[in-house]
Scaffold this motif. Structure first.
Motif, PDB file in Angstrom:
ATOM      1  N   ALA A 209       0.836  -1.210   0.000  1.00 44.88           N
ATOM      2  CA  ALA A 209       0.000   0.000   0.000  1.00 44.88           C
ATOM      3  C   ALA A 209       0.869   1.257   0.000  1.00 44.88           C
ATOM      4  O   ALA A 209       0.541   2.249  -0.675  1.00 44.88           O
ATOM      5  CB  ALA A 209      -0.927  -0.010   1.217  1.00 44.88           C
ATOM      6  N   ALA A 210       1.975   1.242   0.736  1.00 49.88           N
ATOM      7  CA  ALA A 210       2.861   2.403   0.759  1.00 49.88           C
ATOM      8  C   ALA A 210       3.528   2.603  -0.596  1.00 49.88           C
ATOM      9  O   ALA A 210       3.664   3.749  -1.073  1.00 49.88           O
ATOM     10  CB  ALA A 210       3.915   2.227   1.853  1.00 49.88           C
ATOM     11  N   LYS A 212       2.286   1.704  -3.469  1.00 46.88           N
ATOM     12  CA  LYS A 212       1.221   2.219  -4.342  1.00 46.88           C
ATOM     13  C   LYS A 212       1.005   3.715  -4.126  1.00 46.88           C
ATOM     14  O   LYS A 212       0.837   4.476  -5.088  1.00 46.88           O
ATOM     15  CB  LYS A 212      -0.074   1.456  -4.069  1.00 46.88           C
ATOM     16  CG  LYS A 212      -1.233   1.876  -4.964  1.00 46.88           C
ATOM     17  CD  LYS A 212      -2.468   1.026  -4.678  1.00 46.88           C
ATOM     18  CE  LYS A 212      -3.627   1.421  -5.600  1.00 46.88           C
ATOM     19  NZ  LYS A 212      -4.825   0.565  -5.332  1.00 46.88           N
ATOM     20  N   GLN A 213       1.027   4.144  -2.867  1.00 49.61           N
ATOM     21  CA  GLN A 213       0.855   5.567  -2.586  1.00 49.61           C
ATOM     22  C   GLN A 213       2.017   6.388  -3.137  1.00 49.61           C
ATOM     23  O   GLN A 213       1.807   7.489  -3.678  1.00 49.61           O
ATOM     24  CB  GLN A 213       0.712   5.783  -1.078  1.00 49.61           C
ATOM     25  CG  GLN A 213       0.469   7.223  -0.670  1.00 49.61           C
ATOM     26  CD  GLN A 213      -0.818   7.799  -1.246  1.00 49.61           C
ATOM     27  OE1 GLN A 213      -1.733   7.073  -1.613  1.00 49.61           O
ATOM     28  NE2 GLN A 213      -0.887   9.123  -1.350  1.00 49.61           N
ATOM     29  N   LYS A 216       1.387   6.849  -6.766  1.00 51.58           N
ATOM     30  CA  LYS A 216       0.358   7.867  -7.008  1.00 51.58           C
ATOM     31  C   LYS A 216       0.925   9.274  -6.858  1.00 51.58           C
ATOM     32  O   LYS A 216       0.620  10.180  -7.653  1.00 51.58           O
ATOM     33  CB  LYS A 216      -0.799   7.669  -6.035  1.00 51.58           C
ATOM     34  CG  LYS A 216      -1.703   6.489  -6.348  1.00 51.58           C
ATOM     35  CD  LYS A 216      -2.856   6.433  -5.351  1.00 51.58           C
ATOM     36  CE  LYS A 216      -3.820   5.316  -5.687  1.00 51.58           C
ATOM     37  NZ  LYS A 216      -4.947   5.241  -4.711  1.00 51.58           N
ATOM     38  N   LEU A 217       1.731   9.478  -5.826  1.00 51.33           N
ATOM     39  CA  LEU A 217       2.297  10.803  -5.596  1.00 51.33           C
ATOM     40  C   LEU A 217       3.210  11.233  -6.742  1.00 51.33           C
ATOM     41  O   LEU A 217       3.232  12.410  -7.134  1.00 51.33           O
ATOM     42  CB  LEU A 217       3.058  10.820  -4.276  1.00 51.33           C
ATOM     43  CG  LEU A 217       2.199  10.692  -3.016  1.00 51.33           C
ATOM     44  CD1 LEU A 217       3.064  10.434  -1.800  1.00 51.33           C
ATOM     45  CD2 LEU A 217       1.351  11.942  -2.817  1.00 51.33           C
ATOM     46  N   GLN A 221      -1.053  12.416  -9.331  1.00 49.25           N
ATOM     47  CA  GLN A 221      -1.695  13.538  -8.650  1.00 49.25           C
ATOM     48  C   GLN A 221      -1.243  14.895  -9.155  1.00 49.25           C
ATOM     49  O   GLN A 221      -1.569  15.921  -8.560  1.00 49.25           O
ATOM     50  CB  GLN A 221      -1.475  13.418  -7.135  1.00 49.25           C
ATOM     51  CG  GLN A 221      -2.147  12.177  -6.553  1.00 49.25           C
ATOM     52  CD  GLN A 221      -2.091  12.120  -5.039  1.00 49.25           C
ATOM     53  OE1 GLN A 221      -1.507  12.985  -4.387  1.00 49.25           O
ATOM     54  NE2 GLN A 221      -2.698  11.094  -4.456  1.00 49.25           N
ATOM     55  N   LEU A 235       5.580   9.675   4.293  1.00 54.35           N
ATOM     56  CA  LEU A 235       4.957   8.360   4.423  1.00 54.35           C
ATOM     57  C   LEU A 235       5.658   7.480   5.450  1.00 54.35           C
ATOM     58  O   LEU A 235       5.053   6.557   6.000  1.00 54.35           O
ATOM     59  CB  LEU A 235       4.952   7.648   3.072  1.00 54.35           C
ATOM     60  CG  LEU A 235       3.990   8.169   2.000  1.00 54.35           C
ATOM     61  CD1 LEU A 235       4.178   7.391   0.715  1.00 54.35           C
ATOM     62  CD2 LEU A 235       2.546   8.077   2.485  1.00 54.35           C
ATOM     63  N   GLU A 238       3.767   7.652   8.551  1.00 57.71           N
ATOM     64  CA  GLU A 238       2.428   7.081   8.471  1.00 57.71           C
ATOM     65  C   GLU A 238       2.444   5.557   8.443  1.00 57.71           C
ATOM     66  O   GLU A 238       1.530   4.911   8.963  1.00 57.71           O
ATOM     67  CB  GLU A 238       1.713   7.617   7.228  1.00 57.71           C
ATOM     68  CG  GLU A 238       1.568   9.132   7.207  1.00 57.71           C
ATOM     69  CD  GLU A 238       1.046   9.629   5.865  1.00 57.71           C
ATOM     70  OE1 GLU A 238       0.513   8.793   5.098  1.00 57.71           O
ATOM     71  OE2 GLU A 238       1.179  10.831   5.577  1.00 57.71           O
ATOM     72  N   THR A 239       3.486   4.986   7.813  1.00 52.96           N
ATOM     73  CA  THR A 239       3.582   3.528   7.678  1.00 52.96           C
ATOM     74  C   THR A 239       4.980   3.097   8.085  1.00 52.96           C
ATOM     75  O   THR A 239       5.856   2.882   7.236  1.00 52.96           O
ATOM     76  CB  THR A 239       3.278   3.088   6.227  1.00 52.96           C
ATOM     77  OG1 THR A 239       2.088   3.716   5.769  1.00 52.96           O
ATOM     78  CG2 THR A 239       3.122   1.569   6.142  1.00 52.96           C
TER      79      THR A 239
END
Length: 262
Positions: A209-210, A212-213, A216-217, A221, A235, A238-239
Motif C-alpha cells: 500500500a505504501a 502504491k501511494q 500515485k504521488l 496527482q 509516508l 504514516e507507515t
C-alpha cells in the motif's frame, strides 16, 4: 581439480578454483580468476582483469572482460567483477571499466542474464536482476536489486534503474527509473508499479500500500517532483513498516541526475 577440456586454452597466471569446468575451445586469459563450481561452456573468451565468483553458469560464446567500447580507453588495467550463482547465457558481452569512473564493471549475485545482453564499461548491476534477451546497457549505468529489463531494452549511459523496477519489451531509456516502477515505450512512460513482483518477494499488504501511494504521488496527482518527494518522505511516519521502502525511494529521487521517467 578443475575439469578443463583439452582444446581449451588456459594462459599461465589464470586462477581456477576446484571443480571449475572449462568447455571446448574456450580461452581463459592470464589475469582471470574463476571461483569454485563455475561452469564455462564451449567457445567462450574470458579476458582482462576479470574476477568471477562461485557456482556461475556461463554458456557458449560469451565474451567477458573485453576492452570497453570507449575511445578514451588506453589499456589501463581496469576490472570486471562477477559475483556468485549467476546465469550468463549465449553471446553475452561484459566489458571492463575505465579510469574515468571507478575502473570496475560489476555484476552481483543470483542474476539471470539472457542471450545477447550487454554490460558496458563501469556499469554496476545488483543482485537477483533479470535481463531478457538483447537488453543492452551503456556505460556507467546503475541497476538496482530485483530489477527486470524486458527484451530489447536499451539504456542510455549514466541512467539509474531503481530496485524492483521493470521495463517492458523494446523500452528505450534516457532518464532514471524510480524503484518499483513499471515503464514501457520509446519514449517511455510509467504504466504502473511492480505489484506482482512485490507479492512474489513477500511484501506485506502495508508495504505494498505504501509503494502504491508513492507511485500515485509521483505519477497520478499532478505534483511537481519536489512536492512529490516531500510527500513521499512523510509516508515513513504514516507507515513505519514501509520505512525502508520509503527511504529507498527518497534516496533514489535525491540522487537522480538525469531526471526521472514521468
Amino acid at each position: 581439480m578443475a575439469n578443463i577440456h583439452p582444446t581449451a586454452i588456459i594462459e599461465p597466471g589464470a586462477q581456477l578454483g576446484d571443480s571449475v569446468t572449462i568447455g571446448p575451445y574456450s580461452i581463459i586469459r592470464a589475469h582471470v580468476s574463476i571461483g569454485e563450481g563455475t561452469t564455462v561452456g564451449p567457445h567462450c573468451v574470458i579476458e582482462g582483469h576479470t574476477t568471477i565468483g562461485r557456482d556461475n553458469r556461463i554458456y557458449q560464446f560469451a565474451s567477458l572482460g573485453g576492452h570497453p567500447q570507449d575511445k578514451k580507453y588506453a589499456s589501463e588495467p581496469t576490472r570486471l567483477v562477477i559475483g556468485d550463482r549467476n546465469t550468463i547465457r549465449e553471446f553475452c558481452t561484459f566489458n571492463i571499466g575505465t579510469v574515468q569512473d571507478e575502473g570496475v564493471t560489476s555484476l552481483g549475485d543470483d542474476n539471470w542474464m539472457m542471450a545477447y545482453t550487454h554490460l558496458a564499461h563501469d556499469c554496476r548491476v545488483g543482485n537477483k536482476t533479470i535481463f531478457a534477451n538483447n537488453a543492452q546497457i551503456a556505460g556507467h549505468v546503475v541497476v538496482g536489486d530485483w530489477a527486470i529489463l524486458g527484451a530489447y531494452t536499451n539504456v542510455h549511459q549514466f541512467v539509474k534503474i531503481g530496485a524492483h523496477a521493470m521495463t517492458g519489451m523494446g523500452t528505450s531509456l534516457q532518464q532514471d527509473v524510480p524503484p518499483f516502477a513499471m515503464v514501457q515505450g520509446s519514449p517511455p512512460a510509467a504504466r504502473s508499479f511492480n505489484l506482482e513482483g512485490l507479492k512474489r518477494r513477500g511484501f506485506s499488504a502495508e508495504r505494498i500500500a505504501a509503494v502504491k501511494q508513492m507511485h500515485k504521488l509521483l505519477y497520478r496527482q499532478g505534483l511537481t517532483l519536489e512536492a512529490a518527494r516531500e510527500a513521499i518522505e512523510a509516508l515513513a511516519q504514516e507507515t513505519p513498516e514501509a520505512a525502508d521502502d520509503v527511504a529507498l525511494m527518497s534516496g533514489f529521487l535525491n540522487q537522480a541526475t538525469r531526471g526521472i521517467v514521468r
